[in-house]
Design an enzyme around this catalytic site. Sequence first.
Site, short mmCIF file in Angstrom:
data_model
loop_
_atom_site.label_atom_id
_atom_site.label_comp_id
_atom_site.label_asym_id
_atom_site.label_seq_id
_atom_site.Cartn_x
_atom_site.Cartn_y
_atom_site.Cartn_z
N LYS A 5 38.21 49.86 33.67
CA LYS A 5 39.58 49.40 33.93
C LYS A 5 39.57 48.03 34.58
O LYS A 5 38.84 47.80 35.54
CB LYS A 5 40.29 50.39 34.85
CG LYS A 5 41.68 49.95 35.30
CD LYS A 5 42.39 51.04 36.08
CE LYS A 5 43.73 50.57 36.60
NZ LYS A 5 43.61 49.66 37.75
N HIS A 60 45.57 44.89 37.30
CA HIS A 60 45.76 45.54 38.59
C HIS A 60 47.19 45.34 39.10
O HIS A 60 47.43 45.17 40.30
CB HIS A 60 44.74 44.95 39.59
CG HIS A 60 44.20 45.91 40.60
ND1 HIS A 60 42.90 46.33 40.62
CD2 HIS A 60 44.80 46.54 41.65
CE1 HIS A 60 42.71 47.15 41.64
NE2 HIS A 60 43.85 47.30 42.28
N ARG A 72 47.97 42.33 41.30
CA ARG A 72 47.56 42.47 42.71
C ARG A 72 46.21 41.83 42.99
O ARG A 72 45.78 41.84 44.14
CB ARG A 72 47.52 43.95 43.08
CG ARG A 72 48.85 44.67 42.90
CD ARG A 72 48.69 46.19 42.89
NE ARG A 72 48.34 46.76 44.16
CZ ARG A 72 49.19 47.05 45.14
NH1 ARG A 72 50.48 46.80 44.98
NH2 ARG A 72 48.77 47.60 46.26
C1 GLV Z 1 44.32 48.93 45.37
O1 GLV Z 1 43.63 49.05 44.39
C2 GLV Z 1 45.44 48.06 45.45
O2 GLV Z 1 45.83 47.49 44.43
O3 GLV Z 1 45.99 47.92 46.54
#
Ligand code: GLV
Length: 353
Positions: free
Chosen positions: A227, A251, A254
Site C-alpha cells: 500500500k 495516504h 497525509r
Molecule cells: C497514520 O498512518 C496517519 O496517517 O496518521
Amino acid sequence: MDPSELDVSELEQLAAERLDPLGYSYVFRGSGDEVTLADNVAAWQRLKLRPHVLRDVSAVTTATTVLGTSVGTPVLVAPTAMHRFASPDGELATARAAAAVGTLMVVSMAATFSLEEIAKVAPGAPHWQQMYMVRDRGLTRALAERTRDAGYQAIVATVDGAAVPLRRGLEGGVLVPPPDFRFPNLAPPALADSSDLIGMISETDPAMSFDDLASFGEWSGLPVVVKGVVRGDDAARCVDAGAAAIAVSNHGGRQLDGCVATADALADVVDAVGGRAEVYVDGGIRNGRDVTKALALGARAVMVGRPIVWALAAFGEDGVRGVVRRLTTDLERTMAFCGAASLDDLTRDLVTR
Ligand code: GLV
C-alpha cells in the site's frame, strides 16, 4: 436518523462538530499545503462517466472477492489509526459494523485495540492487518506472526513512510496521542501494550527496499498487499517481488504533499500490473460514482478511510454500517445507470476526462 440516508459530506460535518480539537486535526488534516488532500477528491470529480443504456440491469450485484475472500461490496475499510478519537469502542465498533455489512476491515498497526480483540468481536468476518517495516525487524515479524495466529487473511504493508511528514494543525507537525490511548499492536513481544506511537513512527525503516517485501509473507504465510504505490513501474517491481495486490494510495494526502491524486495514478498502475495482482485504490472516494470510476479504471475494490472515521464519530457503529451501505447503494444505482449488472461490467470505456 438512519445514517445511511446521509451523504459523506453530511457525516463529515457532524464529525467536525463532535471530534475534540486534537482528534479533528488528526483525522481531517493533511500534510504540507494540503494540495494532495484536496486533489484526491477533485480528481474523481474531474473524471466523467459515459453510461451505456439499454442493457438489462434488472438484477445488479456488487458482490466480489478480494484475494479470494468473498465480500458483498467492493467498498473496504481502509486502515486508519486511533478509532478511539471517534468512539470509546474504537476499532471494535468499526469491526462489528464492517462485519454486519459484509465488507472487510483493514486494521491499523496504530489501532487502539489489539488485532486479536478486533478479530474476536467480528468472528468469521475477514480482516487484513496493516503494518510498517520498523528498524527492529523483530517487532514487525512478531506482528506478522500475531496476524497469522489471529486468523487474518492478508498483510497490508504500507510503504509510503520513508520520512516523517509535517501534519497541519498538530503542534510541531506530529501527533502526541492522548495519554490514555494504548497501541497493543505496537507492543513488543511479551508486553501487552505500548503507548509509544511516536517511537513507532520514527522507527519506520527508511532503508526498506523491494527486497524486503517478501519478509512479510515469509513471516506470516499470508499474501501481501503493498500500500502506498502511485507509479506503474514501482507496482510492477512489487509484483515481481511477490506482492499479491497493490493498493494505490498517497495516504489520504497525509505524507508527500504534491503527490499525484490516486484517481490520476490508478490506470498506470493497473496497466503495469497487467492482471498479475489485484489493484485497490483509496483517497478522496466520497460516493458511489467515485467507486464506479475506480472500478472502471481497473481497481478491484476501493478502500475508504476518513468517511469511516467520520461516520464512527457521528453515529458510532450505526454510522459505519450506514456509510458503507450508502456508498454501496449509490454504487448500485450508478451501475444501473451505466448498464452494468455486475462489477465485471465496469470497463474503462465508461470513464472519460
Ligand atoms: C497514520 O498512518 C496517519 O496517517 O496518521
